[in-house]
Write a protein that holds these residues in place. Structure first.
Motif, PDB file in Angstrom:
ATOM      1  N   GLY A  31      -2.874 123.739  11.370  1.00  0.00           N
ATOM      2  CA  GLY A  31      -1.779 123.816  10.411  1.00  0.00           C
ATOM      3  C   GLY A  31      -1.889 122.746   9.342  1.00  0.00           C
ATOM      4  N   LYS A  32      -2.227 121.516   9.751  1.00  0.00           N
ATOM      5  CA  LYS A  32      -2.392 120.427   8.785  1.00  0.00           C
ATOM      6  C   LYS A  32      -3.560 120.714   7.851  1.00  0.00           C
ATOM      7  CE  LYS A  32      -0.413 116.615  11.493  1.00  0.00           C
ATOM      8  NZ  LYS A  32      -0.710 115.329  12.188  1.00  0.00           N
ATOM      9  N   TYR A  33      -4.657 121.241   8.426  1.00  0.00           N
ATOM     10  CA  TYR A  33      -5.815 121.558   7.597  1.00  0.00           C
ATOM     11  C   TYR A  33      -5.449 122.603   6.547  1.00  0.00           C
ATOM     12  CZ  TYR A  33     -10.208 123.523   6.012  1.00  0.00           C
ATOM     13  OH  TYR A  33     -11.217 123.986   5.215  1.00  0.00           O
ATOM     14  N   LEU A  34      -4.774 123.671   6.972  1.00  0.00           N
ATOM     15  CA  LEU A  34      -4.405 124.742   6.041  1.00  0.00           C
ATOM     16  C   LEU A  34      -3.450 124.228   4.966  1.00  0.00           C
ATOM     17  CD1 LEU A  34      -3.958 127.680   8.587  1.00  0.00           C
ATOM     18  CD2 LEU A  34      -5.896 127.271   7.049  1.00  0.00           C
ATOM     19  N   ASP A  35      -2.535 123.354   5.343  1.00  0.00           N
ATOM     20  CA  ASP A  35      -1.620 122.752   4.360  1.00  0.00           C
ATOM     21  C   ASP A  35      -2.391 121.930   3.333  1.00  0.00           C
ATOM     22  OD1 ASP A  35       0.836 123.752   5.156  1.00  0.00           O
ATOM     23  OD2 ASP A  35       1.184 122.152   6.606  1.00  0.00           O
ATOM     24  N   GLN A  36      -3.334 121.116   3.839  1.00  0.00           N
ATOM     25  CA  GLN A  36      -4.093 120.230   2.952  1.00  0.00           C
ATOM     26  C   GLN A  36      -4.979 121.014   1.993  1.00  0.00           C
ATOM     27  OE1 GLN A  36      -2.354 117.204   3.220  1.00  0.00           O
ATOM     28  NE2 GLN A  36      -4.395 116.408   2.782  1.00  0.00           N
ATOM     29  N   ILE A  37      -5.689 122.018   2.510  1.00  0.00           N
ATOM     30  CA  ILE A  37      -6.606 122.763   1.651  1.00  0.00           C
ATOM     31  C   ILE A  37      -5.835 123.526   0.579  1.00  0.00           C
ATOM     32  CG2 ILE A  37      -6.777 124.932   2.969  1.00  0.00           C
ATOM     33  CD1 ILE A  37      -9.818 123.084   1.645  1.00  0.00           C
ATOM     34  N   ARG A  38      -4.649 124.031   0.926  1.00  0.00           N
ATOM     35  CA  ARG A  38      -3.796 124.701  -0.070  1.00  0.00           C
ATOM     36  C   ARG A  38      -3.363 123.708  -1.150  1.00  0.00           C
ATOM     37  NH1 ARG A  38       0.691 128.586   2.902  1.00  0.00           N
ATOM     38  NH2 ARG A  38      -0.604 130.464   3.069  1.00  0.00           N
ATOM     39  N   LYS A  39      -2.965 122.523  -0.710  1.00  0.00           N
ATOM     40  CA  LYS A  39      -2.499 121.514  -1.658  1.00  0.00           C
ATOM     41  C   LYS A  39      -3.610 121.122  -2.623  1.00  0.00           C
ATOM     42  CE  LYS A  39      -2.120 117.088  -0.736  1.00  0.00           C
ATOM     43  NZ  LYS A  39      -1.697 115.788  -0.141  1.00  0.00           N
ATOM     44  N   TYR A  40      -4.828 120.898  -2.087  1.00  0.00           N
ATOM     45  CA  TYR A  40      -5.944 120.495  -2.938  1.00  0.00           C
ATOM     46  C   TYR A  40      -6.300 121.597  -3.938  1.00  0.00           C
ATOM     47  CZ  TYR A  40      -6.602 116.618   0.322  1.00  0.00           C
ATOM     48  OH  TYR A  40      -6.425 115.498   1.092  1.00  0.00           O
ATOM     49  N   ARG A  41      -6.209 122.862  -3.511  1.00  0.00           N
ATOM     50  CA  ARG A  41      -6.490 123.964  -4.438  1.00  0.00           C
ATOM     51  C   ARG A  41      -5.435 124.016  -5.540  1.00  0.00           C
ATOM     52  NH1 ARG A  41      -7.633 127.472   0.294  1.00  0.00           N
ATOM     53  NH2 ARG A  41      -9.865 127.358   0.656  1.00  0.00           N
ATOM     54  N   SER A  42      -4.168 123.787  -5.143  1.00  0.00           N
ATOM     55  CA  SER A  42      -3.097 123.820  -6.152  1.00  0.00           C
ATOM     56  C   SER A  42      -3.252 122.700  -7.175  1.00  0.00           C
ATOM     57  CB  SER A  42      -1.729 123.713  -5.468  1.00  0.00           C
ATOM     58  OG  SER A  42      -1.528 122.424  -4.904  1.00  0.00           O
ATOM     59  N   GLN A  43      -3.924 121.606  -6.761  1.00  0.00           N
ATOM     60  CA  GLN A  43      -4.171 120.484  -7.664  1.00  0.00           C
ATOM     61  C   GLN A  43      -5.463 120.644  -8.467  1.00  0.00           C
ATOM     62  OE1 GLN A  43      -4.211 117.277  -4.819  1.00  0.00           O
ATOM     63  NE2 GLN A  43      -1.973 117.082  -4.768  1.00  0.00           N
TER      64      GLN A  43
END
Length: 463
Positions: free
Chosen positions: A171-183
């Motif tokens: 869950g943390k990984y999926l949250d982080q990768i989404r955040k980095y893509r949004s940035q």
């Protein structure tokens, strides 16, 4: 009567152990030959080679074994018993990471179809799949435990779900990768693999439901080759890429020394760090680097002393933390003092900190989640090219094919691979929500429990 006149003994089967009893017969025959020559000085002298041949005929044991036995006797004055203990691989060693990954995906497939995966259902599904090994219930439980699955037991039924820490990690990984893509941060993916000198299509895993190589990539059915095809030498390969393609200058390729069944055995922390340090300047600023948790990726910045350390090394470590050592002391007392010390560096990795110092971020995949790494699909393309064009089966030629295969993986292909992985990420969100719904449902009777695989109370689950 001369011993060589006796009917020849039955020949010892090739590969059979020669025990101490047979070795003693060899010694006795050898001593008798020496004695005969001493008592009959006028008889023709036998050469050592002739003596080995006659003893072999009399005993039925091979000349090489006789020679090594006599050499051992002359050196030690005795003979030793052979090591009859065979090292048998465990079920976790027999079932490779490819198959474990496929088993985990099959369990997830049940959840995606909103069908509760139980031990019995999954055993049937796995054993009916010709691409997967046939498993017994006890072996399957060991694999499930290695994959970090547990039982979610409700009423009389028990479903297979992943351990809480794995779900949280994912869950943390999926949250982080989404955040980095949004940035809009540049995201790179790295991984190691191998290429065998005997790479050929005849040994490659094939799924008859796939109509084309491209479909295999986009459906995720080809996630690297199952096992080294053919025999011979092997190349260990390391690379990194993004939607811009493989990073030019990022390829590391070297010949395997041990030909171990696990190519990860060939890499170590210093080799990986040296490559990593040279590769970082080739990446864009503020980049994110996705990698798995191989041991050589995870060298701690501050290693903690253990019993295998020398006493003086432990003392030096403690003194570097400002501790005063009272003499005399023991290792046990020193390690007890070590456990009372906590520094932030204990939890930091060398690679992560080095990346941070160079304005880069390391993001680690959850265990056994290679389908979240698009470079796996890139490796499939590279290996397919090598297998198609490999005609000499010579390592130097395979190395050139490998380089050419890497060049042929275009940015457009990488973009498709990443797009496929994003769809896989969405599947995991669905799986976790479905399992949450299952756990939130009120049980028919009694309480619900989470049981570790292998617990006696969880071995009798009912369907």
């Amino acid at each position: 009567m001369d011993l060589v006149d006796i009917s020849p003994s039955k020949k010892n089967p090739r590969g059979n152990f020669v025990g101490t009893g047979q070795k003693q017969i060899i010694i006795n025959l050898y001593k008798d030959k020496i004695k005969q020559q001493q008592e009959n000085p006028d008889s023709p002298k036998l050469t050592y080679r002739q003596m080995l041949l006659e003893i072999s005929k009399s005993s039925g044991i091979g000349q090489r074994t006789i020679q090594t036995t006599l050499a051992e006797y002359k050196k030690k004055g005795t003979v030793s018993s052979p090591n009859k203990k065979k090292i048998r691989p465990t079920i976790l060693e027999k079932v490779d990471s490819f198959d474990k990954q496929a088993i985990r995906r099959k369990i997830h497939g049940f959840w995606l179809n909103r069908e509760v995966p139980t031990i019995q259902k999954m055993l049937i599904a796995i054993n009916e799949d010709e691409t997967l090994p046939n498993l017994k219930r006890s072996s399957f439980r060991k694999i499930l435990k290695d994959l970090h699955f547990v039982y979610a037991k409700k009423s009389r039924n028990s479903a297979l779900i992943e351990r809480e820490d794995i779900i949280i990690w994912r869950g943390k990984y999926l949250d982080q990768i989404r955040k980095y893509r949004s940035q809009n941060r540049p995201i790179y993916y790295l991984d190691e693999t191998w290429v065998n000198a005997g790479e050929t299509h005849s040994k490659a895993w094939h799924d008859s439901t796939v109509n084309s190589p491209r479909e295999a990539f986009l459906t995720g059915l080809t996630m690297g080759q199952k096992e080294p095809s053919g025999k011979g030498k092997r190349l260990i390969v390391l690379h990194i890429g993004s939607t811009d393609g493989f990073v030019p200058g990022g390829l590391l390729c070297f010949e395997s020394i041990t030909n171990s069944s696990d190519y990860h055995d060939e890499m170590n922390g210093s080799t990986f760090f040296e490559w990593f340090a040279k590769m970082l300047p080739l990446l864009k600023e503020n980049a994110v680097i996705v990698m798995d948790n191989a041991a050589y990726h995870s060298v701690k910045k501050d290693r903690i002393p253990v019993m295998s350390w020398k006493k003086q090394e432990i003392i030096n470590w403690l003194e570097s933390k400002g501790e005063n050592i009272t003499y005399p002391t023991t290792k046990g007392a020193l390690l007890s003092k070590v456990r009372t010390i906590h520094t932030d560096d204990h939890e930091k990795y060398v690679i992560d900190e080095y990346a941070k110092d160079n304005n880069k971020t390391v993001l680690r995949l959850p265990p056994y989640h290679c389908e979240l790494n698009p470079i796996e699909l890139a490796w499939s393309s590279v290996k397919r090219y090598v297998r198609t064009h490999n005609t000499t089966f010579k390592l130097k030629d395979v190395k050139e094919l490998l380089k050419r295969g890497v060049e042929l993986v275009t940015p457009e292909m990488w973009t498709n691979f990443v797009g496929h992985v994003i769809k896989e990420e969405e599947k995991f969100w669905k799986i976790d929500n479905i399992t949450d719904d299952f756990m939130d449902e009120e049980p028919e009777e009694g309480a619900r429990h989470i049981l570790t695989i292998g617990d006696t109370s969880s071995d009798s689950d009912s369907d």
